[in-house]
Design an enzyme around this catalytic site. Structure first.
Site, PDB file in Angstrom:
ATOM      1  N   MET A  20       0.825  -1.208   0.000  1.00 55.30           N
ATOM      2  CA  MET A  20       0.000   0.000   0.000  1.00 55.30           C
ATOM      3  C   MET A  20       0.864   1.265   0.000  1.00 55.30           C
ATOM      4  SD  MET A  20      -2.992  -1.198  -0.226  1.00 55.30           S
ATOM      5  CE  MET A  20      -4.078   0.181   0.075  1.00 55.30           C
ATOM      6  N   ASP A  39      10.697   3.126   5.647  1.00 56.45           N
ATOM      7  CA  ASP A  39      10.302   1.811   6.146  1.00 56.45           C
ATOM      8  C   ASP A  39      11.336   1.404   7.178  1.00 56.45           C
ATOM      9  OD1 ASP A  39       8.384  -0.677   4.818  1.00 56.45           O
ATOM     10  OD2 ASP A  39       9.985  -1.250   6.207  1.00 56.45           O
ATOM     11  N   VAL A  97       2.379  -2.138   9.293  1.00 52.37           N
ATOM     12  CA  VAL A  97       1.672  -3.359   9.672  1.00 52.37           C
ATOM     13  C   VAL A  97       0.379  -3.032  10.440  1.00 52.37           C
ATOM     14  CG1 VAL A  97       3.122  -3.524  11.750  1.00 52.37           C
ATOM     15  CG2 VAL A  97       2.043  -5.574  10.853  1.00 52.37           C
ATOM     16  N   LYS A 103       1.180   0.873  15.605  1.00 48.29           N
ATOM     17  CA  LYS A 103       0.763   2.156  15.009  1.00 48.29           C
ATOM     18  C   LYS A 103       0.768   3.258  16.083  1.00 48.29           C
ATOM     19  CE  LYS A 103      -2.157   0.352  11.173  1.00 48.29           C
ATOM     20  NZ  LYS A 103      -1.454   0.570   9.916  1.00 48.29           N
ATOM     21  N   SER A 125      -7.026  -0.473   7.654  1.00 51.86           N
ATOM     22  CA  SER A 125      -8.274  -0.950   7.055  1.00 51.86           C
ATOM     23  C   SER A 125      -9.264  -1.384   8.124  1.00 51.86           C
ATOM     24  CB  SER A 125      -7.992  -2.105   6.084  1.00 51.86           C
ATOM     25  OG  SER A 125      -7.117  -3.025   6.654  1.00 51.86           O
ATOM     26  N   HIS A 146      -8.023   5.822   3.838  1.00 52.60           N
ATOM     27  CA  HIS A 146      -8.056   4.399   3.512  1.00 52.60           C
ATOM     28  C   HIS A 146      -8.117   4.196   2.007  1.00 52.60           C
ATOM     29  CE1 HIS A 146     -10.305   0.321   3.689  1.00 52.60           C
ATOM     30  NE2 HIS A 146      -9.001   0.129   3.704  1.00 52.60           N
ATOM     31  N   GLU A 158     -11.387   6.331   1.254  1.00 54.18           N
ATOM     32  CA  GLU A 158     -12.285   6.655   2.362  1.00 54.18           C
ATOM     33  C   GLU A 158     -11.523   7.581   3.306  1.00 54.18           C
ATOM     34  OE1 GLU A 158     -14.908   2.505   2.679  1.00 54.18           O
ATOM     35  OE2 GLU A 158     -13.253   2.810   4.054  1.00 54.18           O
ATOM     36  N   ASN A 196     -15.760  -2.118   3.576  1.00 55.19           N
ATOM     37  CA  ASN A 196     -15.572  -3.418   4.222  1.00 55.19           C
ATOM     38  C   ASN A 196     -16.764  -3.819   5.073  1.00 55.19           C
ATOM     39  OD1 ASN A 196     -13.202  -4.221   3.117  1.00 55.19           O
ATOM     40  ND2 ASN A 196     -11.925  -3.260   4.679  1.00 55.19           N
TER      41      ASN A 196
HETATM   42  P1  NAI Z   1       2.803  -4.791   3.809  1.00 57.08           P
HETATM   43  O1  NAI Z   1       3.141  -5.896   4.737  1.00 57.08           O
HETATM   44  O2  NAI Z   1       2.907  -5.002   2.343  1.00 57.08           O
HETATM   45  O3  NAI Z   1       3.720  -3.514   4.171  1.00 57.08           O
HETATM   46  C1  NAI Z   1       3.926  -3.024   5.463  1.00 57.08           C
HETATM   47  C2  NAI Z   1       5.294  -2.369   5.518  1.00 57.08           C
HETATM   48  O4  NAI Z   1       5.395  -1.652   6.737  1.00 57.08           O
HETATM   49  C3  NAI Z   1       6.452  -3.373   5.496  1.00 57.08           C
HETATM   50  O5  NAI Z   1       7.358  -3.020   4.483  1.00 57.08           O
HETATM   51  C4  NAI Z   1       7.083  -3.258   6.890  1.00 57.08           C
HETATM   52  O6  NAI Z   1       8.496  -3.420   6.870  1.00 57.08           O
HETATM   53  C5  NAI Z   1       6.716  -1.829   7.255  1.00 57.08           C
HETATM   54  N1  NAI Z   1       6.667  -1.576   8.700  1.00 57.08           N
HETATM   55  C6  NAI Z   1       6.154  -2.383   9.663  1.00 57.08           C
HETATM   56  N2  NAI Z   1       6.246  -1.772  10.865  1.00 57.08           N
HETATM   57  C7  NAI Z   1       6.850  -0.560  10.655  1.00 57.08           C
HETATM   58  C8  NAI Z   1       7.211   0.527  11.490  1.00 57.08           C
HETATM   59  N3  NAI Z   1       6.982   0.489  12.802  1.00 57.08           N
HETATM   60  N4  NAI Z   1       7.771   1.610  10.927  1.00 57.08           N
HETATM   61  C9  NAI Z   1       8.005   1.657   9.592  1.00 57.08           C
HETATM   62  N5  NAI Z   1       7.695   0.641   8.743  1.00 57.08           N
HETATM   63  C10 NAI Z   1       7.118  -0.442   9.264  1.00 57.08           C
HETATM   64  O7  NAI Z   1       1.340  -4.313   4.231  1.00 57.08           O
HETATM   65  P2  NAI Z   1       0.228  -3.581   3.340  1.00 57.08           P
HETATM   66  O8  NAI Z   1      -0.634  -4.599   2.720  1.00 57.08           O
HETATM   67  O9  NAI Z   1       0.884  -2.545   2.507  1.00 57.08           O
HETATM   68  O10 NAI Z   1      -0.664  -2.888   4.481  1.00 57.08           O
HETATM   69  C11 NAI Z   1      -0.244  -1.732   5.136  1.00 57.08           C
HETATM   70  C12 NAI Z   1      -1.427  -1.062   5.814  1.00 57.08           C
HETATM   71  O11 NAI Z   1      -2.421  -0.773   4.840  1.00 57.08           O
HETATM   72  C13 NAI Z   1      -2.119  -1.905   6.888  1.00 57.08           C
HETATM   73  O12 NAI Z   1      -2.568  -1.029   7.895  1.00 57.08           O
HETATM   74  C14 NAI Z   1      -3.281  -2.517   6.132  1.00 57.08           C
HETATM   75  O13 NAI Z   1      -4.356  -2.860   6.965  1.00 57.08           O
HETATM   76  C15 NAI Z   1      -3.658  -1.369   5.223  1.00 57.08           C
HETATM   77  N6  NAI Z   1      -4.396  -1.748   4.013  1.00 57.08           N
HETATM   78  C16 NAI Z   1      -4.037  -2.849   3.294  1.00 57.08           C
HETATM   79  C17 NAI Z   1      -4.733  -3.202   2.139  1.00 57.08           C
HETATM   80  C18 NAI Z   1      -4.344  -4.399   1.342  1.00 57.08           C
HETATM   81  O14 NAI Z   1      -5.132  -4.818   0.470  1.00 57.08           O
HETATM   82  N7  NAI Z   1      -3.177  -4.972   1.558  1.00 57.08           N
HETATM   83  C19 NAI Z   1      -5.888  -2.396   1.685  1.00 57.08           C
HETATM   84  C20 NAI Z   1      -6.133  -1.209   2.474  1.00 57.08           C
HETATM   85  C21 NAI Z   1      -5.424  -0.925   3.608  1.00 57.08           C
END
Ligand code: NAI
Length: 508
Positions: A20, A39, A97, A103, A125, A146, A158, A196
């Protein structure tokens, strides 16, 4: 406009360079903003930038973007080594995450770094924005932003307000989302936000039909595709992954204090327990080949029986697409047809029997109440011209063999492809659409979003062919409530209780 508005070319920061975060960074950069991408995993931001370079190169190759544009976009994204680099940003969007404690920690750190006018946005989400803001020094500057996956392709964002979110912050983020090419819809922070939450019945009703073993996944998918959905619920759950889909259902269920309406399904739980997670594991409701295409058994040949309308005795009852279509087909024949638009039911009556559009009662119940064995039910024809494959579900209970044989022929005469299912109340499309409408009405009643917001969100965030309030206007509140009341009486649980807002519409 307010002091929170973010002018083009501003410095923005995206935290989390995963699926994302990388997408958010891309659309911000494409709109001309300078993006810092951070990151915590070393090298993750640079890796994301490398992947983006490859994706943009493909777009350039296909002529969908010019090379200069691609270079400019990439040039505007800088990997950040240290969170402290966010100090000068106008907005920080976190996409890390999905863990509330992590968060919270990040937001607390950011409050020590950014300036007072900086907006903090979360792409969560499922976590409450009100809860994330609790403990912040300036909870009024936190807002949900979102996005949907894949971010560059999905047009919805959103914008979610918690209890403390400053309305000017939400408004500024809506304008920012629009500047980044998205359609913002405002939501109040409640479990599942808009998409959702309202989408739960799309999956749940399919799972309920499967629980009753009334239809196979392929038939459920065909019927909903014919109603205009790009994908049926079973293939969509396979794509999302049953583990992910079940986790979202569980989180909405738990957040609603175990309201049975949002209850998870044992059918899905079993798939997860068995490791049948969908496309990603090679098998879910369907089996997939190495290119992740469904391995489909060949469809059985359709019997080509014709239906010849009897010259007399045909009555069309009620109104709607089903009746309009049959009337048009019958007009081209010599049959004499009577139409009773104000009849108490919708469907077709011939000297041989009745085919009724479902009102939520099973064929068995209707046949019993009407004291006729020559009765069958068919699904709601949602579109005037059925979509892909024109599949329409029908069911009969103890109907005579002659009527059972005639119903599919009659449906084919109307231009549909009959799909026989078990005698499940509300069949497939009708119960799904009614429940989507019901959920949308509750969301509006509870101030989660407006009617237009719900329609826009479901079309742009879930690719629905229309919005729930559009369906409601066409189908009519009386018919939707009648169907849900019949389902409620049939199942006697909380799931099909009618939203007070929907029932009120029937009195107006
Ligand atoms: P992802 O696992 O692909 O990426 C998360 C990234 O955050 C990773 O690269 C990780 O190293 C990094 N990270 C973790 N903790 C950290 C911290 N404390 N500081 C800095 N970086 C950190 O996850 P994704 O799918 O991109 O999801 C991210 C957010 O977006 C979540 O909150 C998720 O619920 C939300 N989301 C995801 C959707 C999806 O379809 N995957 C859709 C809409 C929202």
């Amino acid at each position: 406009m307010s002091a929170f508005d973010i002018a083009p070319g501003a410095q923005v920061c995206v935290i989390g360079a995963g699926l994302m975060g990388a997408g958010i960074a891309q659309i911000a950069a494409q709109a001309g903003d300078a993006v810092l991408l951070y990151d915590k995993r070393e090298g993750a931001a640079a890796d994301a930038l490398g992947k983006l370079r490859q994706q943009l190169a493909k777009l350039v190759e296909r002529g969908r973007m010019d090379a200069a544009q691609a270079e400019q976009t990439l040039g505007r994204i800088q990997p950040a080594q240290d969170l402290a680099q966010a100090a000068g940003c106008r907005i920080v969007i976190e996409a890390i995450v999905e863990d509330a404690a992590i968060k919270h920690d990040l937001l607390a750190s950011l409050e020590g770094i950014v300036q007072s006018g900086c907006i903090l946005a979360s792409n969560t989400s499922s976590i409450s924005i009100t809860a994330l803001a609790n403990g912040m020094r300036h909870p009024e500057r936190l807002v949900g932003m979102h996005f949907f996956n894949p971010v560059p392709a999905m047009r919805l964002v959103e914008v979610v307000s918690g209890l403390k979110t400053d309305a000017r912050v939400a408004a500024a983020v809506e304008r920012l989302g629009a500047r980044w090419g998205k359609t913002p819809v405002h939501a109040r922070s409640t479990p599942g936000f808009i998409v959702n939450r309202i989408a739960r019945p799309f999956y749940a009703e399919a799972l309920n039909v499967l629980t009753e073993r009334a239809a196979v996944p392929a038939d459920i998918d065909r019927c909903l595709r014919a109603a205009g959905f790009r994908m049926g619920p079973c293939e969509l759950m396979d794509l999302i992954g049953h583990d992910t889909n079940l986790a979202v259902t569980r989180s909405v269920f738990a957040a609603n204090y175990s309201d049975r309406r949002f209850g998870p399904s044992l059918v899905q739980q079993e798939l997860v327990d068995g490791g049948l997670l969908g496309r990603k594991s090679g098998e879910g409701f369907y089996r997939y080949d190495t290119q992740q295409r469904i391995i489909a058994p060949p469809a059985p040949p359709e019997p080509a029986t014709d239906w010849t309308p009897p010259p007399d005795g045909i009555v069309l009852h009620g109104q709607g697409h089903f009746i309009e279509r049959l009337a048009a087909q019958l007009a081209a024949t010599a049959a004499h047809v009577e139409h009773r638009p104000g009849s108490g039911w919708t469907g077709i009556e011939t000297p041989q029997g009745q085919l009724r559009v479902t009102d939520g009662r099973t064929a068995a119940q209707l046949a019993h109440e009407c004291r006729t064995p020559c009765l069958a039910v068919c699904d709601l024809a949602l579109l005037s011209t059925p979509g892909q494959d024109a599949a329409l579900a029908w069911a009969a209970a103890n109907a005579t063999p002659a009527w059972r044989a005639e119903v599919p022929a009659l449906l084919r005469f109307g231009g549909w492809v009959p799909v026989q299912t078990g005698d499940v109340a509300g069949l497939i499309v009708a119960r799904t659409i009614a429940m989507l409408i019901n959920e949308a009405c509750d969301a509006v009643l509870q101030g989660v979003c407006t009617e237009d917001g719900a329609d826009t969100a479901m079309q742009l965030g879930a690719n629905y062919p229309d919005g729930p309030f559009h369906w409601l206007r066409h189908w009519g509140a009386g018919a939707v409530v009648a169907l849900l009341d019949h389902l409620d009486a049939h199942y006697r649980g909380e799931r099909y209780r009618v939203s007070p807002a929907l029932r009120t519409r029937t009195y107006l």
